[in-house]
Structure formats: C-alpha cells, structure tokens
Scaffold this motif. Structure first.
Motif, PDB file in Angstrom:
ATOM      1  N   GLY A 289       0.880  -1.168   0.000  1.00 39.78           N
ATOM      2  CA  GLY A 289       0.000   0.000   0.000  1.00 39.78           C
ATOM      3  C   GLY A 289       0.910   1.208   0.000  1.00 39.78           C
ATOM      4  O   GLY A 289       1.706   1.382   0.928  1.00 39.78           O
ATOM      5  N   THR A 290       0.821   1.981  -1.072  1.00 38.04           N
ATOM      6  CA  THR A 290       1.760   3.092  -1.253  1.00 38.04           C
ATOM      7  C   THR A 290       1.018   4.340  -1.702  1.00 38.04           C
ATOM      8  O   THR A 290       0.075   4.259  -2.496  1.00 38.04           O
ATOM      9  CB  THR A 290       2.806   2.734  -2.340  1.00 38.04           C
ATOM     10  OG1 THR A 290       3.434   1.512  -1.984  1.00 38.04           O
ATOM     11  CG2 THR A 290       3.849   3.819  -2.511  1.00 38.04           C
ATOM     12  N   LYS A 291       1.465   5.491  -1.169  1.00 40.18           N
ATOM     13  CA  LYS A 291       0.957   6.791  -1.612  1.00 40.18           C
ATOM     14  C   LYS A 291       2.109   7.776  -1.609  1.00 40.18           C
ATOM     15  O   LYS A 291       3.090   7.573  -0.870  1.00 40.18           O
ATOM     16  CB  LYS A 291      -0.052   7.329  -0.595  1.00 40.18           C
ATOM     17  CG  LYS A 291      -1.472   6.882  -0.744  1.00 40.18           C
ATOM     18  CD  LYS A 291      -2.201   7.450   0.474  1.00 40.18           C
ATOM     19  CE  LYS A 291      -3.549   6.851   0.637  1.00 40.18           C
ATOM     20  NZ  LYS A 291      -4.541   7.593  -0.098  1.00 40.18           N
TER      21      LYS A 291
ATOM     22  N   TRP B 171      -6.351   6.195   3.495  1.00 39.02           N
ATOM     23  CA  TRP B 171      -6.055   4.926   2.820  1.00 39.02           C
ATOM     24  C   TRP B 171      -7.371   4.291   2.388  1.00 39.02           C
ATOM     25  O   TRP B 171      -8.330   4.232   3.164  1.00 39.02           O
ATOM     26  CB  TRP B 171      -5.301   3.982   3.751  1.00 39.02           C
ATOM     27  CG  TRP B 171      -3.923   4.498   4.075  1.00 39.02           C
ATOM     28  CD1 TRP B 171      -3.566   5.214   5.180  1.00 39.02           C
ATOM     29  CD2 TRP B 171      -2.746   4.359   3.269  1.00 39.02           C
ATOM     30  NE1 TRP B 171      -2.223   5.536   5.112  1.00 39.02           N
ATOM     31  CE2 TRP B 171      -1.700   5.027   3.955  1.00 39.02           C
ATOM     32  CE3 TRP B 171      -2.472   3.756   2.041  1.00 39.02           C
ATOM     33  CZ2 TRP B 171      -0.402   5.092   3.449  1.00 39.02           C
ATOM     34  CZ3 TRP B 171      -1.177   3.820   1.541  1.00 39.02           C
ATOM     35  CH2 TRP B 171      -0.158   4.487   2.238  1.00 39.02           C
TER      36      TRP B 171
ATOM     37  N   LYS C 106      -8.468  -0.391  -1.662  1.00 39.94           N
ATOM     38  CA  LYS C 106      -7.446  -1.021  -2.510  1.00 39.94           C
ATOM     39  C   LYS C 106      -6.176  -1.273  -1.696  1.00 39.94           C
ATOM     40  O   LYS C 106      -5.621  -2.373  -1.689  1.00 39.94           O
ATOM     41  CB  LYS C 106      -7.149  -0.106  -3.703  1.00 39.94           C
ATOM     42  CG  LYS C 106      -6.344  -0.745  -4.802  1.00 39.94           C
ATOM     43  CD  LYS C 106      -4.939  -0.207  -4.924  1.00 39.94           C
ATOM     44  CE  LYS C 106      -4.056  -1.125  -5.737  1.00 39.94           C
ATOM     45  NZ  LYS C 106      -2.656  -0.809  -5.690  1.00 39.94           N
ATOM     46  N   GLU C 107      -5.694  -0.257  -0.999  1.00 45.47           N
ATOM     47  CA  GLU C 107      -4.448  -0.403  -0.234  1.00 45.47           C
ATOM     48  C   GLU C 107      -4.657  -1.322   0.976  1.00 45.47           C
ATOM     49  O   GLU C 107      -3.784  -2.106   1.320  1.00 45.47           O
ATOM     50  CB  GLU C 107      -3.939   0.956   0.262  1.00 45.47           C
ATOM     51  CG  GLU C 107      -3.433   1.888  -0.826  1.00 45.47           C
ATOM     52  CD  GLU C 107      -4.516   2.770  -1.393  1.00 45.47           C
ATOM     53  OE1 GLU C 107      -5.601   2.867  -0.761  1.00 45.47           O
ATOM     54  OE2 GLU C 107      -4.302   3.361  -2.477  1.00 45.47           O
TER      55      GLU C 107
ATOM     56  N   GLU D  54      -4.584  -4.951  -0.393  1.00 42.13           N
ATOM     57  CA  GLU D  54      -3.265  -5.477  -0.775  1.00 42.13           C
ATOM     58  C   GLU D  54      -2.380  -5.676   0.447  1.00 42.13           C
ATOM     59  O   GLU D  54      -1.544  -6.575   0.496  1.00 42.13           O
ATOM     60  CB  GLU D  54      -2.589  -4.624  -1.859  1.00 42.13           C
ATOM     61  CG  GLU D  54      -2.337  -3.190  -1.512  1.00 42.13           C
ATOM     62  CD  GLU D  54      -1.631  -2.424  -2.655  1.00 42.13           C
ATOM     63  OE1 GLU D  54      -2.019  -1.287  -2.911  1.00 42.13           O
ATOM     64  OE2 GLU D  54      -0.699  -2.973  -3.274  1.00 42.13           O
ATOM     65  N   GLN D  55      -2.604  -4.842   1.437  1.00 39.62           N
ATOM     66  CA  GLN D  55      -1.884  -4.968   2.701  1.00 39.62           C
ATOM     67  C   GLN D  55      -2.306  -6.238   3.445  1.00 39.62           C
ATOM     68  O   GLN D  55      -1.478  -7.018   3.917  1.00 39.62           O
ATOM     69  CB  GLN D  55      -2.181  -3.693   3.512  1.00 39.62           C
ATOM     70  CG  GLN D  55      -2.001  -3.746   4.990  1.00 39.62           C
ATOM     71  CD  GLN D  55      -0.551  -3.858   5.429  1.00 39.62           C
ATOM     72  OE1 GLN D  55      -0.282  -4.409   6.482  1.00 39.62           O
ATOM     73  NE2 GLN D  55       0.363  -3.367   4.636  1.00 39.62           N
TER      74      GLN D  55
ATOM     75  N   GLU E 239       0.830   3.641   9.402  1.00 38.08           N
ATOM     76  CA  GLU E 239       1.495   4.323   8.283  1.00 38.08           C
ATOM     77  C   GLU E 239       2.981   4.541   8.573  1.00 38.08           C
ATOM     78  O   GLU E 239       3.331   4.916   9.684  1.00 38.08           O
ATOM     79  CB  GLU E 239       0.797   5.673   8.098  1.00 38.08           C
ATOM     80  CG  GLU E 239       1.190   6.420   6.875  1.00 38.08           C
ATOM     81  CD  GLU E 239       0.362   7.697   6.744  1.00 38.08           C
ATOM     82  OE1 GLU E 239      -0.825   7.628   6.365  1.00 38.08           O
ATOM     83  OE2 GLU E 239       0.920   8.772   7.027  1.00 38.08           O
TER      84      GLU E 239
ATOM     85  N   HIS F 123       3.811   4.134   3.230  1.00 36.52           N
ATOM     86  CA  HIS F 123       3.247   2.789   3.071  1.00 36.52           C
ATOM     87  C   HIS F 123       2.367   2.442   4.255  1.00 36.52           C
ATOM     88  O   HIS F 123       2.472   3.040   5.322  1.00 36.52           O
ATOM     89  CB  HIS F 123       4.359   1.738   3.054  1.00 36.52           C
ATOM     90  CG  HIS F 123       5.332   1.881   1.942  1.00 36.52           C
ATOM     91  ND1 HIS F 123       4.988   1.769   0.622  1.00 36.52           N
ATOM     92  CD2 HIS F 123       6.673   2.103   1.956  1.00 36.52           C
ATOM     93  CE1 HIS F 123       6.071   1.918  -0.123  1.00 36.52           C
ATOM     94  NE2 HIS F 123       7.093   2.132   0.655  1.00 36.52           N
TER      95      HIS F 123
ATOM     96  N   SER G 277      -7.083  -1.450  -9.183  1.00 34.87           N
ATOM     97  CA  SER G 277      -5.970  -0.590  -9.624  1.00 34.87           C
ATOM     98  C   SER G 277      -6.371   0.295 -10.798  1.00 34.87           C
ATOM     99  O   SER G 277      -7.090  -0.140 -11.697  1.00 34.87           O
ATOM    100  CB  SER G 277      -4.785  -1.444 -10.090  1.00 34.87           C
ATOM    101  OG  SER G 277      -4.083  -1.939  -8.994  1.00 34.87           O
TER     102      SER G 277
ATOM    103  N   GLU H  53       3.103   5.415  -9.462  1.00 33.06           N
ATOM    104  CA  GLU H  53       3.721   4.873  -8.239  1.00 33.06           C
ATOM    105  C   GLU H  53       5.163   4.408  -8.519  1.00 33.06           C
ATOM    106  O   GLU H  53       6.069   4.663  -7.731  1.00 33.06           O
ATOM    107  CB  GLU H  53       2.879   3.713  -7.686  1.00 33.06           C
ATOM    108  CG  GLU H  53       3.464   3.135  -6.407  1.00 33.06           C
ATOM    109  CD  GLU H  53       2.547   2.113  -5.754  1.00 33.06           C
ATOM    110  OE1 GLU H  53       1.307   2.296  -5.776  1.00 33.06           O
ATOM    111  OE2 GLU H  53       3.080   1.123  -5.215  1.00 33.06           O
TER     112      GLU H  53
END
Ligand SMILES: C=C(O[C@@H]1C=C(C(=O)O)C=C[C@H]1O)C(=O)O
Length: 338
Positions: free
Chosen positions: A173-175, A183, A186-187, A190-191, A218, A226, A317, A325
């Motif tokens: 999970g990335t931003k 968040w 989606k994140e 996946e996390q 976070e 992440h 996604s 990303e």
C-alpha cells in the motif's frame, strides 16, 4: 583486470555507522557456525539465484577510497535493453486485471527497470546520501562477482530473529508522502493479503501458538508512505531461519496472490528478468538472522545505474496511478544521484 574481493557494506535501520563485511567465494550448501557467519543473497527466483558466502572479516571502518577505486575498475557498461514505456506498462496492468478472479488470483506486483546514464558516479557519495535520507532503511552496497554491484535503501524486512522468536512485516500500500487522502479499500486489501500470507506461513511452519499481528499503520520511506503491519511469532522448537525465509519468499508484497499464480504471471509477462531485485539478502549468524528484501535499489555500472521499481496491482488498480507509483518510487533513488 584487477579483481576486488566480494563484499557488502551495510548500515542497519536506525544505526549511525556503516560496516563492511568481506566475503569468501559463494558456496552452495553451508551453515553458519559460531565463528563463521554466512551472508545470503537470493534472487527473486531462488531456483536460479541463491548464493551463500562465508563472512571473512567484519570491518568497523569502511575504507571508502579503496571501495570507490576498486569497484570502479571492475564495473562494466550498462547492457543495452529497451526500457518499458508507460503505454506498455499500463497495458500490462490491464492484462493482469483481466486475469484476476474472486479468490485464486487477486494481486500481482508488476515492475520495470530503467537506465540512468551518469558521467562519474562516486559510489561512496551515493551510499552516504542514502544513509542521510533514509535513517530507518537498511542501506546496502553489495559487490560480488556473481551478482554485480547493487546499492539501495530498503524499508522492507523479510525475516529477522533468533532460534525461538521471529518477526516479519507486511509492507504494502503506497501513496505519495504528501497525499492527504485516507487509505482506501485497494491499499487495505493489498496490505491484508500480505499480512495473512505471512501469518499463515508462521502458523504452518512453526511450532507456535503465539503469533502477534500489530497494524496496519502508516510509515514514511522518503517520497512515499506505506501501510505496514508487524508480525511476530514465538516458537517452542528451534527455527531454521534460512528455510523459513525461503518459505516466506517471495511474499505477496513483491509477488502477489495466490503467490504461485502471481509468480508465474510475473515470469511470463513482465518482459525482463528481475534477477536480484525483490530477492533478499542478509546475515545468517549462528544464533540469529536478519534478511531484507532487495528493493528501492539499483544496479551500478561503469556509465550509470539501472533502477528497479514495482507496484502492487489488484482489481481496483488504476493503471495510470500504478505507473505513477513506480515513477515516484524511482525518485527515492534518483534524488540521491543528482
Ligand atoms: C515492489 C516495490 O515495493 C513493494 C510494493 C509496495 C506496494 O505495492 O505498495 C510497497 C512496498 C513494497 O513491498 C518496489 O519498491 O519496487
């Protein structure tokens, strides 16, 4: 050509100083003894790349002028390859999404590599800058005849622990670091895929009733942030740390879910060989081990570097955002080169 011996320079997360370990020739089968630790380097595909080096010496002081001089003498030029375009990558994301189903194949991490030509790269400067910018990462410079030269600052631990206690992390999970939005599903999904996988492996492989899961919370890693969860386990029987690392690797943080399906998709569609990128490396001592995932890293050549980055793809996604990303993750490294 003069041949410098294999070595690794490392700065553990949170530490102030770097150390250097000189390594002996790779051996296929070996185990650490109280006198001789082993340094492990595994590729993404461990059936192709898994090297064990006996550690010859640990030097508390790094002779940087020696490293800069001798490594440079042994580097070769960037091998020619075609860097994948944004169009190619976004199409691949769509293809993965079209293959996903409800339960078996739900996530895949897609990556790419990109060359950066630089006139005179001073490797010591890059290492020191990585240490300065990423105090909580494992900063490493690995040079061996088998792997070539890799440098990076990885935020991701694969496995660490002693014979009775281990810990791992789910980092997915990335931003962009300044993105103020909360968040999303989606994140979080996946996390969760990564956390569940790691906890399941601990449950299956260890004699344990004690698994603790803390998170997600976070964390920042330079220009990105992440979601992270810590997973720890206590065992009632001695743990074979390298076997457990091999069982965990590749986690869905770098491969996907179901891990076998995801690995197959990556190997047949990504269009290049990851080799050591998203593999793992670290010290396997007699009574403990610390293995990190090789990411936020680059391969060093005479005339520049090759950067590697990837992003976790799920049914939710947006192809364009996933490309972005990988671009932002590249900034982690580009910013120290310029
Ligand atoms: C694959 C990479 O990063 C991995 C993928 C992440 C994600 O998809 O959100 C986050 C952290 C890493 O586990 C990379 O940095 O190249």
């Amino acid at each position: 050509m003069y041949s410098v011996s294999d070595f690794v320079i490392f700065r553990y997360p949170g530490f102030q100083y770097a150390e250097m370990a000189t390594l002996s020739r790779a051996v296929e089968y070996s185990r650490p003894t109280p006198e001789v630790p082993i340094f492990v380097v595994a590729g993404f595909d461990t059936s192709q790349f898994l090297h064990l080096y006996a550690v010859k010496e640990i030097l508390r002081e790094v002779n940087w002028s020696y490293v800069d001089r001798e490594v440079r003498k042994n580097l070769v030029g960037i091998p020619p390859f075609e860097a994948k375009s944004k169009e190619w990558f976004t199409k691949l994301v769509e293809k993965a999404k079209s293959r996903f189903d409800q339960s078996i194949f739900t996530k895949v991490v897609l990556s790419r590599k990109s060359p950066v030509y630089i006139d005179h790269l001073q490797i010591s400067d890059v290492f020191k800058e990585l240490c300065r910018r990423y105090p909580n990462a494992m900063v490493f410079l690995l040079y061996t005849k088998k792997t070539g030269c890799w440098i990076g600052a990885t935020p991701e631990l694969l496995l660490s622990g002693d014979k009775l206690q281990v810990k791992s992390m789910s980092l997915a999970g990335t931003k962009y670091e300044l993105d103020p939005s909360p968040w999303g599903q989606k994140e979080l999904l996946e996390q969760k895929i990564v956390t569940d996988y790691i906890a399941d492996v601990f449950r299956e492989e260890l004699h344990t009733h004690q698994i603790s899961v803390t998170g997600p919370y976070e964390v920042h890693a330079g220009p990105v942030k992440h979601l992270k969860t810590d997973i720890q386990a206590v065992s009632t029987e001695y743990i074979d740390l390298l076997s457990l690392a091999q069982r965990l690797h590749p986690t869905p943080a770098v491969s996907g879910h179901h891990h076998q399906k995801a690995k197959e998709f990556i190997l047949s569609h990504e269009g290049y060989d990851r080799r050591y990128y998203t593999g793992f490396f670290g010290f396997w001592n007699f009574d403990r081990a610390d293995f990190f995932v090789n990411l936020r890293s680059m391969e060093v050549f005479y005339d520049g570097v090759v950067l590697y980055t990837g992003a976790g793809i799920t049914a939710d996604s947006i192809a364009e955002s996933e490309w972005r990303e990988t671009e932002i993750k590249m900034q982690t490294l580009l910013s120290v080169l310029r």
